[in-house]
Design a protein around this motif. Structure first.
Motif, PDB file in Angstrom:
ATOM      1  N   GLU A   1       0.830  -1.209   0.000  1.00 35.21           N
ATOM      2  CA  GLU A   1       0.000   0.000   0.000  1.00 35.21           C
ATOM      3  C   GLU A   1       0.861   1.254   0.000  1.00 35.21           C
ATOM      4  OE1 GLU A   1      -2.452   0.824   3.555  1.00 35.21           O
ATOM      5  OE2 GLU A   1      -4.108   0.987   2.129  1.00 35.21           O
ATOM      6  N   ARG A   2       1.893   1.245   0.838  1.00 37.53           N
ATOM      7  CA  ARG A   2       2.778   2.396   0.971  1.00 37.53           C
ATOM      8  C   ARG A   2       3.496   2.706  -0.346  1.00 37.53           C
ATOM      9  NH1 ARG A   2       5.338   0.330   5.136  1.00 37.53           N
ATOM     10  NH2 ARG A   2       7.136  -0.462   3.997  1.00 37.53           N
ATOM     11  N   ASN A   3       3.794   1.647  -1.104  1.00 35.84           N
ATOM     12  CA  ASN A   3       4.578   1.821  -2.325  1.00 35.84           C
ATOM     13  C   ASN A   3       3.748   1.748  -3.599  1.00 35.84           C
ATOM     14  OD1 ASN A   3       7.441   2.071  -1.400  1.00 35.84           O
ATOM     15  ND2 ASN A   3       6.938   0.142  -0.387  1.00 35.84           N
ATOM     16  N   ALA A   4       2.429   1.815  -3.454  1.00 40.40           N
ATOM     17  CA  ALA A   4       1.547   1.587  -4.610  1.00 40.40           C
ATOM     18  C   ALA A   4       1.933   2.426  -5.825  1.00 40.40           C
ATOM     19  CB  ALA A   4       0.091   1.847  -4.216  1.00 40.40           C
ATOM     20  N   GLU A   5       2.163   3.717  -5.604  1.00 43.11           N
ATOM     21  CA  GLU A   5       2.468   4.592  -6.757  1.00 43.11           C
ATOM     22  C   GLU A   5       3.808   4.251  -7.385  1.00 43.11           C
ATOM     23  OE1 GLU A   5       0.360   6.475  -8.243  1.00 43.11           O
ATOM     24  OE2 GLU A   5      -1.072   5.899  -6.685  1.00 43.11           O
ATOM     25  N   ARG A   6       4.655   3.562  -6.628  1.00 46.22           N
ATOM     26  CA  ARG A   6       5.976   3.184  -7.144  1.00 46.22           C
ATOM     27  C   ARG A   6       5.935   1.823  -7.827  1.00 46.22           C
ATOM     28  NH1 ARG A   6       7.701   4.684  -1.322  1.00 46.22           N
ATOM     29  NH2 ARG A   6       7.941   6.943  -1.517  1.00 46.22           N
ATOM     30  N   MET A   7       4.722   1.272  -7.928  1.00 51.46           N
ATOM     31  CA  MET A   7       4.597  -0.077  -8.499  1.00 51.46           C
ATOM     32  C   MET A   7       3.659  -0.095  -9.699  1.00 51.46           C
ATOM     33  SD  MET A   7       4.351  -2.364  -5.026  1.00 51.46           S
ATOM     34  CE  MET A   7       5.753  -2.571  -3.938  1.00 51.46           C
ATOM     35  N   ARG A   8       3.536   1.029 -10.391  1.00 55.03           N
ATOM     36  CA  ARG A   8       2.661   1.052 -11.580  1.00 55.03           C
ATOM     37  C   ARG A   8       3.453   0.554 -12.777  1.00 55.03           C
ATOM     38  NH1 ARG A   8      -1.587   1.293  -8.347  1.00 55.03           N
ATOM     39  NH2 ARG A   8      -1.908   3.329  -7.384  1.00 55.03           N
ATOM     40  N   TYR A   9       3.837  -0.705 -12.715  1.00 52.25           N
ATOM     41  CA  TYR A   9       4.778  -1.238 -13.713  1.00 52.25           C
ATOM     42  C   TYR A   9       4.341  -1.067 -15.167  1.00 52.25           C
ATOM     43  CZ  TYR A   9       7.007  -2.780  -9.485  1.00 52.25           C
ATOM     44  OH  TYR A   9       7.588  -2.781  -8.254  1.00 52.25           O
ATOM     45  N   PRO A  10       3.067  -1.315 -15.505  1.00 54.20           N
ATOM     46  CA  PRO A  10       2.679  -1.128 -16.908  1.00 54.20           C
ATOM     47  C   PRO A  10       2.867   0.321 -17.376  1.00 54.20           C
ATOM     48  CG  PRO A  10       1.023  -2.388 -15.722  1.00 54.20           C
ATOM     49  CD  PRO A  10       1.970  -1.862 -14.693  1.00 54.20           C
TER      50      PRO A  10
END
Ligand SMILES: [Zn+2]
Length: 413
Positions: free
Chosen positions: A341-350
């Protein structure tokens, strides 16, 4: 043949270095106490040069006020407080930065025909490294005090910054009194923070990012996250931070990495290394199905696509709905859910992939091995923080192809 050449060279060099006694007008020079030191006599000394031992004499001055003696010629030749010529010191620092000091001593004997002690390789390497570290620190401090100018020049399409931490074994006194670490660093190690900067101008037919060859530079030390942030900021600025059209920071989930990214590189896209993120999922799979690899794999096949697809909210709410009876397991799941949750924006891989960006921190992980591991983490090695930092500064300087500049700056200083 080499021995004969060395002998001839040493004689010739001795002639070249021969100083005359100063003329009448040069018999007084300034002393650091503010008075004038007076020429007393010529004094002889020996130094080890790349062609062997050389003997020569140079004028000695003595201050009648404070009784401090000085040899101005030694400063000019950069042989103050050392019996090794700059050329030999440079050789020793090179081998000492690449391999254990005793190994370096043998290389020098074999390659250059020079007899030196292991201690001498160690002392020389560390003192050159320390000098480089101090010069770097001066630049970093200056950069933080001033507002660095915007450098005009060719635009850089994409500039990457990656950071990581890696443990280095240290002598006991360097860990005494330090509170237990929260991460899984083994006892008697300290964390080196390493950063790298590289650029990307293109991608392959499949759309995968291609790193510009030879564009990677490194910087690092055993130091606080805040000190390291400034160091990396300075490196990025040197590499054209202000000319980069797209800026990217990649790291694992460590909090200090993102604090530094927010503080020093606020305009950068932040990406959590995809492979670290997958490891977090694997941890859960193993906890949910201990010892049952087929089940773990099936669970990963079902849920990894959420992560790879950047559907982090979906992954988090799925994790939070999991019904488990063991409190410890429930706690682990809560922790991992919070991580995603904390890193959600850093995990928008597509999203990142569509922009042809790297999504892995492979460059800095390789750097941790080549810059740090291969030299500082061999068995039986225990470093002082100062010693380790000097070797790290020296290795970075070498790998960044700045060692020529360093010796040049020393010569003209
Ligand atoms: Zn004096």
């Amino acid at each position: 043949m080499r021995a004969a050449m060395h002998q001839a060279g040493a004689v010739a060099l001795g002639q070249l270095l021969r100083c005359e006694a100063p003329g009448v007008k040069e018999r007084e020079i300034a002393c650091s106490c503010g008075h004038q030191a007076r020429y007393r006599e010529m004094r002889s000394r020996r130094i080890l040069t790349v062609v062997g031992e050389v003997q020569f004499s140079r004028p000695w001055y003595l201050c009648p006020q404070c009784h401090e003696g000085q040899f101005p010629a030694d400063s000019v030749l950069d042989i103050d407080r050392t019996d090794l010529s700059p050329g030999v010191r440079r050789m020793l620092a090179l081998v000492g930065s690449e391999a254990p000091f005793d190994h370096g001593r043998r290389q020098i004997e074999l390659l250059a025909g020079l007899q030196v002690t292991t201690k001498s390789v160690e002392r020389t390497t560390e003192s050159i490294g320390e000098d480089i570290a101090q010069r770097d620190q001066l630049e970093v401090d200056r950069a933080i005090q001033l507002d660095l100018p915007i450098i005009l020049g060719e635009k850089i399409p994409v500039l990457y910054i990656e950071m990581d931490g890696t443990g280095v074994p240290v002598v006991k006194k360097e860990t005494l009194g330090r509170t237990a670490r929260t991460d899984e660093l083994p006892a008697h190690t300290r964390e080196v923070k390493l950063g790298c900067v590289f650029t990307q101008t293109t991608w392959d037919e499949q759309g995968y990012a291609i790193r510009d060859p030879n564009s990677t530079t490194y910087t690092g030390a055993i130091e606080t996250a805040s000190e390291f942030g400034k160091r990396l900021y300075w490196e990025a600025w040197n590499r054209g931070w202000t000319r980069a059209q797209k800026k990217v920071v990649i790291g694992d989930g460590a909090e200090w990495i993102w604090n530094n990214a927010d503080q020093h590189f606020p305009s950068a896209v932040q990406i959590v290394d995809l492979f670290h993120a997958r490891q977090h999922l694997w941890t859960l799979a193993r906890l949910l199905y201990p010892g049952n690899l087929p089940h773990q794999k099936r669970w990963m096949m079902r849920h990894q696509p959420k992560l790879d697809g950047g559907r982090i909210e979906q992954l988090v709410s799925f994790l939070r709905r999991l019904n488990v009876s063991f409190p410890a397991l429930a706690e682990s799941i809560r922790t991992e859910a919070a991580y995603f949750e904390r890193n959600a924006e850093r995990m928008r891989y597509p999203v990142f992939r569509r922009q042809h960006l790297f999504v892995g921190s492979g460059v800095i992980e390789a750097g941790c091995k080549t810059v740090i591991g291969s030299r500082l983490k061999q068995s039986g090695m225990f470093w002082t923080v100062k010693g380790a930092n000097s070797i790290i500064a020296l290795r970075c300087c070498q790998l960044n192809h700045r060692i020529e500049n360093y010796w040049e700056a020393r010569r003209t200083a």
